[in-house]
Design a protein around this motif. Structure first.
Motif, PDB file in Angstrom:
ATOM      1  N   TYR A  18      27.268  49.652  48.751  1.00  0.00           N
ATOM      2  CA  TYR A  18      27.397  48.677  49.839  1.00  0.00           C
ATOM      3  C   TYR A  18      26.962  47.287  49.392  1.00  0.00           C
ATOM      4  CZ  TYR A  18      27.214  46.663  54.510  1.00  0.00           C
ATOM      5  OH  TYR A  18      27.418  45.868  55.610  1.00  0.00           O
ATOM      6  N   ALA A  19      25.908  47.226  48.562  1.00  0.00           N
ATOM      7  CA  ALA A  19      25.483  45.923  48.057  1.00  0.00           C
ATOM      8  C   ALA A  19      26.571  45.291  47.195  1.00  0.00           C
ATOM      9  CB  ALA A  19      24.188  46.067  47.252  1.00  0.00           C
ATOM     10  N   ALA A  20      27.264  46.112  46.403  1.00  0.00           N
ATOM     11  CA  ALA A  20      28.379  45.595  45.607  1.00  0.00           C
ATOM     12  C   ALA A  20      29.503  45.098  46.506  1.00  0.00           C
ATOM     13  CB  ALA A  20      28.903  46.685  44.666  1.00  0.00           C
ATOM     14  N   PHE A  21      29.788  45.846  47.554  1.00  0.00           N
ATOM     15  CA  PHE A  21      30.802  45.405  48.510  1.00  0.00           C
ATOM     16  C   PHE A  21      30.398  44.059  49.105  1.00  0.00           C
ATOM     17  CE2 PHE A  21      32.629  45.091  52.757  1.00  0.00           C
ATOM     18  CZ  PHE A  21      33.953  45.452  52.541  1.00  0.00           C
ATOM     19  N   GLY A  22      29.115  43.917  49.447  1.00  0.00           N
ATOM     20  CA  GLY A  22      28.646  42.661  50.011  1.00  0.00           C
ATOM     21  C   GLY A  22      28.785  41.496  49.058  1.00  0.00           C
ATOM     22  N   GLN A  23      28.539  41.746  47.755  1.00  0.00           N
ATOM     23  CA  GLN A  23      28.705  40.680  46.772  1.00  0.00           C
ATOM     24  C   GLN A  23      30.166  40.239  46.708  1.00  0.00           C
ATOM     25  OE1 GLN A  23      26.356  39.182  44.559  1.00  0.00           O
ATOM     26  NE2 GLN A  23      24.848  40.088  45.915  1.00  0.00           N
ATOM     27  N   GLY A  24      31.075  41.202  46.693  1.00  0.00           N
ATOM     28  CA  GLY A  24      32.496  40.856  46.683  1.00  0.00           C
ATOM     29  C   GLY A  24      32.938  40.201  47.974  1.00  0.00           C
ATOM     30  N   TRP A  25      32.414  40.691  49.091  1.00  0.00           N
ATOM     31  CA  TRP A  25      32.767  40.151  50.411  1.00  0.00           C
ATOM     32  C   TRP A  25      32.339  38.697  50.527  1.00  0.00           C
ATOM     33  CZ3 TRP A  25      35.814  41.671  54.204  1.00  0.00           C
ATOM     34  CH2 TRP A  25      35.635  41.168  55.492  1.00  0.00           C
ATOM     35  N   ASP A  26      31.151  38.384  50.017  1.00  0.00           N
ATOM     36  CA  ASP A  26      30.657  37.010  50.073  1.00  0.00           C
ATOM     37  C   ASP A  26      31.530  36.079  49.256  1.00  0.00           C
ATOM     38  OD1 ASP A  26      28.595  37.763  51.696  1.00  0.00           O
ATOM     39  OD2 ASP A  26      27.089  37.868  50.104  1.00  0.00           O
ATOM     40  N   ARG A  27      32.113  36.623  48.173  1.00  0.00           N
ATOM     41  CA  ARG A  27      32.977  35.791  47.328  1.00  0.00           C
ATOM     42  C   ARG A  27      34.442  35.897  47.745  1.00  0.00           C
ATOM     43  NH1 ARG A  27      30.124  37.961  42.771  1.00  0.00           N
ATOM     44  NH2 ARG A  27      32.031  38.803  41.895  1.00  0.00           N
ATOM     45  N   LEU A  28      34.692  36.660  48.815  1.00  0.00           N
ATOM     46  CA  LEU A  28      36.040  36.827  49.357  1.00  0.00           C
ATOM     47  C   LEU A  28      37.009  37.388  48.329  1.00  0.00           C
ATOM     48  CD1 LEU A  28      36.478  36.032  52.342  1.00  0.00           C
ATOM     49  CD2 LEU A  28      38.137  34.385  51.545  1.00  0.00           C
ATOM     50  N   ASP A  29      36.535  38.371  47.525  1.00  0.00           N
ATOM     51  CA  ASP A  29      37.442  39.064  46.606  1.00  0.00           C
ATOM     52  C   ASP A  29      38.562  39.711  47.401  1.00  0.00           C
ATOM     53  OD1 ASP A  29      36.231  38.541  44.221  1.00  0.00           O
ATOM     54  OD2 ASP A  29      34.898  40.267  44.310  1.00  0.00           O
ATOM     55  N   LEU A  52      41.242  42.533  48.324  1.00  0.00           N
ATOM     56  CA  LEU A  52      41.327  43.977  48.137  1.00  0.00           C
ATOM     57  C   LEU A  52      42.541  44.384  47.312  1.00  0.00           C
ATOM     58  CD1 LEU A  52      40.282  45.252  51.647  1.00  0.00           C
ATOM     59  CD2 LEU A  52      38.965  45.368  49.554  1.00  0.00           C
ATOM     60  N   ASP A  53      43.521  43.484  47.197  1.00  0.00           N
ATOM     61  CA  ASP A  53      44.685  43.814  46.389  1.00  0.00           C
ATOM     62  C   ASP A  53      44.466  43.454  44.921  1.00  0.00           C
ATOM     63  OD1 ASP A  53      46.731  40.872  47.139  1.00  0.00           O
ATOM     64  OD2 ASP A  53      44.578  41.128  46.836  1.00  0.00           O
ATOM     65  N   THR A  54      43.292  42.966  44.580  1.00  0.00           N
ATOM     66  CA  THR A  54      42.964  42.649  43.206  1.00  0.00           C
ATOM     67  C   THR A  54      42.273  43.847  42.586  1.00  0.00           C
ATOM     68  OG1 THR A  54      42.642  40.335  43.830  1.00  0.00           O
ATOM     69  CG2 THR A  54      41.771  41.033  41.693  1.00  0.00           C
ATOM     70  N   PRO A  55      42.803  44.440  41.531  1.00  0.00           N
ATOM     71  CA  PRO A  55      42.244  45.686  41.010  1.00  0.00           C
ATOM     72  C   PRO A  55      40.775  45.592  40.647  1.00  0.00           C
ATOM     73  CG  PRO A  55      44.375  45.208  40.014  1.00  0.00           C
ATOM     74  CD  PRO A  55      43.984  44.002  40.807  1.00  0.00           C
ATOM     75  N   ASP A  56      40.316  44.414  40.184  1.00  0.00           N
ATOM     76  CA  ASP A  56      38.940  44.321  39.720  1.00  0.00           C
ATOM     77  C   ASP A  56      38.017  43.737  40.779  1.00  0.00           C
ATOM     78  OD1 ASP A  56      39.306  41.273  37.706  1.00  0.00           O
ATOM     79  OD2 ASP A  56      40.043  41.825  39.692  1.00  0.00           O
ATOM     80  N   ALA A  57      38.452  43.654  42.025  1.00  0.00           N
ATOM     81  CA  ALA A  57      37.601  43.108  43.070  1.00  0.00           C
ATOM     82  C   ALA A  57      36.456  44.068  43.364  1.00  0.00           C
ATOM     83  CB  ALA A  57      38.417  42.870  44.346  1.00  0.00           C
ATOM     84  N   LEU A  58      35.266  43.508  43.567  1.00  0.00           N
ATOM     85  CA  LEU A  58      34.111  44.345  43.885  1.00  0.00           C
ATOM     86  C   LEU A  58      34.314  45.092  45.191  1.00  0.00           C
ATOM     87  CD1 LEU A  58      31.056  42.153  42.837  1.00  0.00           C
ATOM     88  CD2 LEU A  58      31.624  44.422  41.976  1.00  0.00           C
ATOM     89  N   THR A  59      34.971  44.460  46.145  1.00  0.00           N
ATOM     90  CA  THR A  59      35.202  45.140  47.421  1.00  0.00           C
ATOM     91  C   THR A  59      36.053  46.383  47.229  1.00  0.00           C
ATOM     92  OG1 THR A  59      36.962  43.504  47.727  1.00  0.00           O
ATOM     93  CG2 THR A  59      34.923  43.130  48.925  1.00  0.00           C
ATOM     94  N   GLY A  60      37.142  46.243  46.495  1.00  0.00           N
ATOM     95  CA  GLY A  60      37.998  47.397  46.239  1.00  0.00           C
ATOM     96  C   GLY A  60      37.297  48.459  45.409  1.00  0.00           C
ATOM     97  N   GLU A  61      36.492  48.019  44.426  1.00  0.00           N
ATOM     98  CA  GLU A  61      35.732  48.959  43.610  1.00  0.00           C
ATOM     99  C   GLU A  61      34.764  49.761  44.469  1.00  0.00           C
ATOM    100  OE1 GLU A  61      34.278  50.126  39.549  1.00  0.00           O
ATOM    101  OE2 GLU A  61      36.148  49.481  40.465  1.00  0.00           O
ATOM    102  N   ALA A  62      34.081  49.084  45.381  1.00  0.00           N
ATOM    103  CA  ALA A  62      33.108  49.770  46.239  1.00  0.00           C
ATOM    104  C   ALA A  62      33.791  50.788  47.144  1.00  0.00           C
ATOM    105  CB  ALA A  62      32.346  48.741  47.079  1.00  0.00           C
ATOM    106  N   ILE A  63      34.917  50.427  47.714  1.00  0.00           N
ATOM    107  CA  ILE A  63      35.649  51.358  48.572  1.00  0.00           C
ATOM    108  C   ILE A  63      36.122  52.568  47.769  1.00  0.00           C
ATOM    109  CG2 ILE A  63      37.785  51.635  49.900  1.00  0.00           C
ATOM    110  CD1 ILE A  63      37.335  48.784  50.963  1.00  0.00           C
ATOM    111  N   TRP A  64      36.599  52.320  46.558  1.00  0.00           N
ATOM    112  CA  TRP A  64      37.056  53.417  45.706  1.00  0.00           C
ATOM    113  C   TRP A  64      35.913  54.389  45.407  1.00  0.00           C
ATOM    114  CZ3 TRP A  64      40.538  56.461  43.885  1.00  0.00           C
ATOM    115  CH2 TRP A  64      40.388  57.108  42.663  1.00  0.00           C
ATOM    116  N   LEU A  65      34.738  53.865  45.052  1.00  0.00           N
ATOM    117  CA  LEU A  65      33.599  54.723  44.741  1.00  0.00           C
ATOM    118  C   LEU A  65      33.138  55.498  45.979  1.00  0.00           C
ATOM    119  CD1 LEU A  65      31.591  52.316  42.408  1.00  0.00           C
ATOM    120  CD2 LEU A  65      32.707  54.453  41.734  1.00  0.00           C
TER     121      LEU A  65
END
Length: 426
Positions: A191-202, A204-217
């Motif tokens: 969740y903290a990783a998701f928050g880091q990506g969310w704050d940077r507005l990564d 979700l269609d970007t394969p290396d986005a932290l938000t997408g990575e967190a959801i995948w995990l």
């Protein structure tokens, strides 16, 4: 290999691989010797070598394999220098074996995450260790997220890596009976990783986005531990947030707060999936932190349907959240609900009970304090607090939104105190 590349193109390629594969590469390099620090050093050296070689030779067709080979060569050279003998085996075969999938629901990073959450590791550093080692987030950002000094966080991380190496902790998914004990730190890190990506507005269609990575995990853990309700709660929470991704910016790129978003832009399929996960998790009869936070998001999602925000429901859920997992974020959220329900004085008192040493550099606390002070009629305090929030805001769109709010509070455009100006030319 591709044809020789420009320096800029190589930089982008190296950054893309580092962001999307960092955790997997560290997991592969760590598997044999359990020495995370050595693996990180070797991978860093391999990335430097890539920046030197790829402009000449071209970006390899399999950059991950190239980096693994380069990093492992450095580890082998280092081992030879210390007189450590290793069994020789064909490098290409080893690389193919270790980069191959290990089952439908297995991911190399899960083993490393559960290793970092081992009971032998100090409980306070398990989640930060996962964030750095598995997800590649630097110690400075981790320290800010946990409201501690960067030096202290770096020291804790170094000690934890040494502990894993010296104790020879087992690199593998723990037995089923041992997983629940480690699960909390793993979910917190995701969740903290998701928050880091969310704050940077990564995206979700970007394969290396932290938000997408967190959801995948999170999806992997839901599959791995289907009887545990909290992974479902975490996945639901992130899906609720992801559903609103496109509504967070308007056509001109300006930040749009939740209460002003156009619900027609929300992803209906993600919301339906999140609601189903939350309902399934509730059947377990235990209501943990992530289920509470997902339920809070569910209440907000209902606003366009009911025409009003159910503040009573939010207050009840925040009370449950604080009872089960007290935190500064939960206290801030409850204070805002109390203020909007008609008691800003009590809400301000609750905000002011939080330790100033921990919230002084915490932007959400200042935003909440400004909002609550404004509802209490304390205009000067509201203006001062929003100035502090602006100074702590990194996202340009969010900063612009807060500056507009400041100007409304101050009653005149351009009245921002000179010490808090954000124009880079000043």
């Amino acid at each position: 290999m591709t044809t020789p590349s420009t320096i800029e193109g190589v930089d982008r390629a190296a950054e893309r691989v580092a962001r999307s594969s960092y955790g997997k590469l560290i997991a592969i390099l760590t598997r044999r010797d359990k020495d995370i620090a050595a693996a990180e050093d070797a991978l860093s050296e391999a990335l430097v070598a890539a920046l030197q070689r790829w402009p000449v030779d071209g970006v390899p067709n399999n950059p991950e394999a190239w980096l693994i080979t380069a990093a492992r060569n450095r580890l082998k050279n280092r081992a030879r220098a210390h007189g450590i003998q290793r069994a020789a085996e064909p490098e290409i075969q080893r690389r193919l074996d270790e980069l191959a999938p290990h089952g439908d629901q297995f991911d190399e990073r899960l083993s490393l995450m559960f290793l970092c959450a081992h009971p032998a590791i100090d409980i306070a550093v398990r989640t930060p260790l996962i964030l750095q080692v598995v997800l590649g987030i630097d110690a400075g950002r981790i320290a800010r997220a946990f409201l501690v000094e960067p030096t202290a966080m770096s020291q804790r991380l170094v000690r934890a890596k040494a502990r894993i190496r010296d104790a020879g902790l087992r690199y593998a998914l723990p037995e089923a009976g041992d997983m629940p004990e480690r699960l909390g730190a793993v979910l917190d890190a995701i969740y903290a990783a998701f928050g880091q990506g969310w704050d940077r507005l990564d995206g979700l269609d970007t394969p290396d986005a932290l938000t997408g990575e967190a959801i995948w995990l999170a999806r992997l853990i839901v599959q791995l531990m289907p009887d545990q309700p909290e992974p479902k709660g975490l996945l639901a929470l992130m899906l609720y947030c992801a559903a609103r991704q496109t509504a967070r910016r308007d056509g001109k790129g300006r930040f749009v707060p939740l209460d002003q978003q156009d619900p027609r832009l929300w992803d209906r399929n993600l919301i339906i999936e999140a609601e189903g996960l939350l309902m399934t998790a509730a059947r377990a009869g235990t209501f943990g932190r992530f289920q509470c936070e997902a339920a809070i998001q569910s209440v907000h999602i209902q606003r366009p349907i009911t025409g009003a925000l159910n503040l009573a429901a939010l207050r009840t859920i925040y009370d449950l959240l604080i009872d089960r997992a007290d935190s500064i974020a939960a206290r801030i959220g409850r204070a805002v609900v109390i203020a909007e329900a008609g008691d800003p004085t009590a809400a301000l008192a609750e905000l002011d009970t939080l330790p100033l040493a921990r919230v002084r550099a915490h932007q959400p606390w200042w935003v909440a304090r400004s909002h609550v002070s404004a509802l209490a009629g304390l205009r000067d305090d509201a203006v001062a607090s929003i100035q502090e929030a602006i100074a702590l805001t990194e996202d340009e769109a969010v900063r612009a939104h807060l500056i507009e709010r400041h100007e409304r509070l101050a009653g005149a455009a351009g009245s921002l105190d000179a010490n808090h100006r954000t124009d880079p030319a000043i």
